[in-house]
Scaffold this motif. Structure first.
Motif, short mmCIF file in Angstrom:
data_model
loop_
_atom_site.label_atom_id
_atom_site.label_comp_id
_atom_site.label_asym_id
_atom_site.label_seq_id
_atom_site.Cartn_x
_atom_site.Cartn_y
_atom_site.Cartn_z
N LYS A 1 67.10 26.55 0.93
CA LYS A 1 68.16 25.55 0.83
C LYS A 1 68.80 25.30 2.19
N MET A 2 68.95 26.37 3.00
CA MET A 2 69.54 26.22 4.33
C MET A 2 68.67 25.36 5.23
N LEU A 3 67.35 25.40 5.01
CA LEU A 3 66.44 24.62 5.85
C LEU A 3 66.66 23.12 5.70
N LYS A 4 67.16 22.69 4.56
CA LYS A 4 67.40 21.26 4.35
C LYS A 4 68.56 20.72 5.17
N THR A 5 69.39 21.61 5.72
CA THR A 5 70.52 21.17 6.54
C THR A 5 70.18 21.16 8.03
N LYS A 6 68.98 21.57 8.41
CA LYS A 6 68.62 21.65 9.82
C LYS A 6 68.20 20.28 10.35
N ALA A 7 68.58 20.03 11.62
CA ALA A 7 68.21 18.78 12.28
C ALA A 7 68.28 18.99 13.78
N PHE A 8 67.65 18.07 14.51
CA PHE A 8 67.67 18.13 15.98
C PHE A 8 68.96 17.48 16.48
N THR A 9 69.88 18.30 16.93
CA THR A 9 71.15 17.76 17.45
C THR A 9 71.06 17.39 18.92
N THR A 10 69.97 17.73 19.59
CA THR A 10 69.79 17.36 20.99
C THR A 10 68.30 17.19 21.27
N ILE A 11 67.96 16.10 21.93
CA ILE A 11 66.58 15.81 22.30
C ILE A 11 66.55 15.26 23.72
N CYS A 12 65.39 15.35 24.38
CA CYS A 12 65.21 14.74 25.70
C CYS A 12 63.72 14.61 25.98
N ALA B 1 66.06 20.51 19.79
CA ALA B 1 66.69 21.76 19.37
C ALA B 1 67.92 21.43 18.54
N GLY B 2 68.44 22.47 17.87
CA GLY B 2 69.61 22.29 17.02
C GLY B 2 70.27 23.61 16.71
N ASN B 3 70.79 23.74 15.49
CA ASN B 3 71.46 24.98 15.07
C ASN B 3 70.42 26.00 14.65
N SER B 4 69.65 26.44 15.61
CA SER B 4 68.56 27.38 15.36
C SER B 4 68.26 28.11 16.66
N LYS B 5 67.46 29.17 16.55
CA LYS B 5 67.06 29.92 17.73
C LYS B 5 65.79 29.37 18.38
N HIS B 6 65.27 28.25 17.87
CA HIS B 6 64.02 27.69 18.38
C HIS B 6 64.27 26.40 19.15
#
Length: 840
Positions: free
Chosen positions: A540-551, A562-567
């Motif tokens: 369920k937590m995976l559905k809230t993940k998104a890329f908050t920064t790109i370049c 990248a986003g709210n993750s360690k990857h």
């Protein structure tokens, strides 16, 4: 155990507990580690033998009554001194010794913070948290320690002796007769026994307390909460350095404990102290404000002073030449970092709130930052000052900022007011206000091409709008999305647009026709990561993940997200596939690093991380933590930050990218450290290192250089470049293909960083740039410009120093010698005195 050659972990040992201290023995044969109240002594492998058990346990001591805090080895590597929270210091041995087993020193009234052996001696210095310094004198030297012939403990020795005595059959009559013969003991034998006991006691290791001293009494009287938090001792110079929780440190000379110096470096806790090998420099670390200081105590001046952001970084931006990095944080500070040495050299603190976005100008002269305090500030990199402050007619919290390719226009988007403000940087005048978004503006990006002034704006209203700021004013083209837009970025050539949305996708559009060209679904690549206090499952937590920064990358072929993750994910734009996934941290003290909750926290009552800890006080009252209360709050406050990546940016040189995350500012480089990866380019069967060397011997420069570029080994390319004579460089370059010339110029840029053959390499650069009609990629030219800028600054310092030194020597030589000071022999050659002329 980490190999410094391959930068990989060879072996690991899991203690299943927090390691409080670890240290190698002076001879390098052992290392000691402290976990809770246990001390482990293990053998240190000198080389990697390929064994399954690289760490072999030597001794285990579990005799402390509380957690072990510090340790130190004696110079002989036979004895280990360990300090504990139970206010005692214990002496442990690596091998079983005849004249000592385990020894306990007690004399402190608070937990021991530091314990140190004297150089080539068994004397000790122990320091506690309340500022007490105890001096201990050993009864023997390290040379008098006797290693037991049989490596068993004293208890086992006593047991064996008792068993041997019980097995001996003794004749009672013989015993009675011997008792009659020796009813009166001989005085000589008594003296002999006494001497043996005295000699044994003399050889046995004991400690005597020489004295107890108190450090920082005046500080603690003024504030009882001040504690000694860090201590370090330099054995050669006998210098004791102590740091306190209020930012004050003391320098004392041992063993007389004479105060040398006192200084306050900050108002925050000093957590760690280190002293250089000669003992002239002292380094201090303050974790609360991210401060690192190097102090030269003899001249009483700073050697280096570095301070990071006290809170998380929110944004990062590269300079167009890749030489500088600018970061902004929640603390409202803007810092400029040098990517070559990793040091921060300028800090701006004009913002009064969180810095939300930073962007560099294309002419490399200034950068612009936006903040939630309602201002957009322009900073000059020449004089290091805030030369322009841009504001709106009404107070607006700016969430993003952008500067056009001509460095004349600046645009900022509002977070609470859904409008875009455009200013003239030269005059500081508000030119236009663009309206149309129905939600906060999350990101702005100008087209990087000089011929266009197109502005892309992403908003939470599920649209991306393209504005022509100069030509058509408020008219715009709208791109409808399926979810909220979080980030937007132009490709370096300005022909493509990438948009990150809340559903975890990255969508690519043609900047001219506004048609979708590709899409990447990256939600599963980010990973879930379960926090200790999460009530929902990772799925369920995976559905809230998104890329908050790109370049985009420097060549536009890849995109970072990248986003709210360690990857941090690297995607290919053309194939729309994941190329590589970078893990920014394995630090388990940060929340949401693990994919599952620790099973130790799961009980029959549920997750114990969700249970509030309360301590029972006298009278049945319950101590409840009150928000904002510091005075009188006895609760243990522990803040566990969650892992997240706030911003990623690719270097314009294409060699590295920067990540601003919970762990701090991290730079990932393509050529960092010792890289043993083999990355050939159009490799042929005949291209081998031996074939390249044979071609160099034959004088076939072009074929040898082509083979070296195909192998893509920097050492082989360096050998070819340095072997070719300067007169043949132009002819060799003319035989290279365009692709090989691009890669060769990038390799020469890397060689310029450390090579001494500066003139020879510059001849190669001149031949490649002027002799090749093809345009080189901007990333290669920017990498070359970055290296040459660093080389120019280094050489300019050397030339200035030599110029002023020569002027000084020349002026001294032109001084006329007074008659009374002239020697009897005026001959310059015979007197050994020479004169300087203008030609000299």
């Amino acid at each position: 155990m980490i190999s410094l050659v391959t930068c990989t972990i060879i072996h690991r040992y899991k203690f299943k507990q927090a390691v409080n201290a670890v240290k190698f023995s002076p001879d390098g044969a052992y290392f000691a580690a402290c976990c809770d109240d246990t001390v482990f002594i293990m053998t240190a492998p000198c080389t990697f033998t390929g064994e399954f058990r690289s760490f072999i346990m030597k001794r285990v001591y579990k005799k402390a009554h509380d957690d072990v805090t510090c340790l130190d080895w004696s110079s002989c590597s036979k004895i280990l001194a360990v300090g504990s929270k139970d206010t005692t210091t214990r002496i442990y041995t690596v091998d079983y010794l005849d004249n000592i087993n385990t020894y306990t020193l007690s004399g402190h009234t608070d937990k021991v913070v530091g314990i140190f052996f004297e150089k080539k001696s068994l004397d000790l210095i122990s320091v506690s948290r309340n500022g007490q310094v105890c001096l201990w004198e050993a009864s023997i030297d390290s040379d008098d320690l006797v290693v037991s012939e049989v490596q068993i403990s004293l208890s086992k020795k006593r047991k064996i002796r008792k068993e041997e005595e019980s097995e001996d059959e003794v004749n009672e009559k013989d015993v009675i007769e011997k008792d009659k013969e020796f009813e009166e003991p001989d005085d000589q034998e008594e003296d002999k026994v006494k001497r043996e006991i005295a000699e044994y006691e003399e050889k046995r290791l004991t400690y005597a307390k020489l004295g107890r001293h108190y450090i920082g009494d005046a500080i603690r009287i003024a504030d009882r909460k001040v504690k000694l938090t860090a201590v370090q001792y330099h054995k050669e110079t006998k210098l004791l350095v102590t740091g306190f929780s209020n930012g004050i440190f003391f320098l004392h000379e041992m063993p007389d404990v004479n105060l040398i110096h006192t200084l306050s470096i900050s108002e925050h806790r000093i957590s760690s102290i280190a002293i250089s090998s000669p003992g002239d420099w002292i380094a201090f670390g303050c974790p609360n404000i991210g401060q690192l200081l190097v102090w030269e105590w003899q001249s009483e001046q700073y050697v280096m002073k570095q301070q990071g952001h006290s809170l998380d970084m929110t944004c990062v931006a590269y300079s167009p030449d890749g030489l500088y990095l600018v970061t902004g944080g929640y603390d409202g500070k803007v810092k400029v970092w040098n990517t070559t040495n990793g040091f921060c050299f300028v800090t701006f603190s004009e913002h009064k709130s969180t810095v939300t976005s930073i962007v560099f100008s294309a002419n490399k002269k200034f950068f612009v930052s936006s903040s939630l305090d309602g201002t957009v500030r322009c900073y000059d990199l020449t004089r290091y000052r805030n030369f322009r402050t841009l504001t709106s007619p009404s107070l607006v919290q700016f969430s993003c900022v952008a500067v056009d390719s001509s460095s004349e226009l600046c645009a900022a988007g509002g977070q609470d007011v859904f409008e875009i403000f455009i200013w003239s940087i030269k005059f500081g005048k508000l030119l236009d206000v663009l309206g149309g978004h129905e939600a906060p503006v999350s990101c702005l990006s100008f087209s990087p091409t000089l011929a266009s002034s197109r502005l892309a704006s992403a908003s939470w209203d599920k649209t991306v709008r393209l504005w022509n700021c100069i030509e058509s004013g408020t008219d715009c083209e709208t791109l409808r999305l399926t979810s909220d837009a979080l980030q937007v970025a132009f490709r370096p050539d300005g022909e493509e647009l990438a948009v990150s949305t809340l559903d975890g996708n990255i969508t690519f559009f043609d900047a001219t026709t506004c048609e979708q060209t590709a899409s990447v679904e990256g939600r599963n690549d980010l990973g879930a990561g379960r926090a200790d206090t999460d009530l929902i499952t990772p799925e369920k937590m995976l559905k809230t993940k998104a890329f908050t920064t790109i370049c985009y990358s420097a060549d536009g072929s890849c995109v970072l997200g990248a986003g709210n993750s360690k990857h941090v994910c690297l995607y290919s734009v053309k194939e729309s596939i994941l190329i590589k996934k970078f893990v920014i941290t394995q630090n388990r003290s940060i929340d949401a690093v693990n994919d599952f909750i620790n099973r130790r926290l799961l009980t029959e009552f549920g997750n114990m991380a969700l249970v509030e800890e309360r301590g029972d006080l006298e009278g049945g009252d319950v101590n409840i933590r009150l928000p904002g209360v510091a005075q009188g709050d006895m609760a243990d406050r522990r803040v566990k930050p969650e892992v997240r990546v706030h911003c990623v940016r690719f270097s314009p040189t294409g060699e590295s990218f920067a990540v601003a995350a919970t762990e701090g500012l991290m730079i990932y480089s393509q050529f960092a450290g010792i890289d043993g990866t083999f990355r050939p380019y159009r490799l042929e069967a005949s291209s081998t290192p031996y074939a390249v060397k044979q071609l160099l011997k034959e004088g076939a420069w072009g074929s040898a250089l082509t083979g070296a570029v195909q192998l893509n080994e920097l050492a082989i390319i360096q050998e070819c470049v340095e072997t070719v004579p300067p007169t043949d460089i132009n002819l060799t370059v003319s035989t290279l293909d365009d692709d090989y010339a691009d890669r060769l110029l990038g390799s020469i840029a890397r060689l310029l960083e450390d090579s001494r053959h500066l003139e020879h390499l510059l001849l190669w650069v001149k031949a490649l740039v002027s002799g090749n009609k093809k345009k080189f990629p901007p990333s290669v030219l920017l990498a070359l410009e970055k290296v040459l800028t660093v080389k120019y600054s280094q050489l300019s310092k050397i030339c200035d120093f030599n110029k002023y030194t020569i002027k000084c020597i020349k002026s001294v030589g032109e001084i006329e010698v007074k008659p009374e000071m002239e020697p009897m022999d005026t001959d310059n050659e015979s007197s050994g005195r020479g004169t300087f002329s203008d030609t000299d």
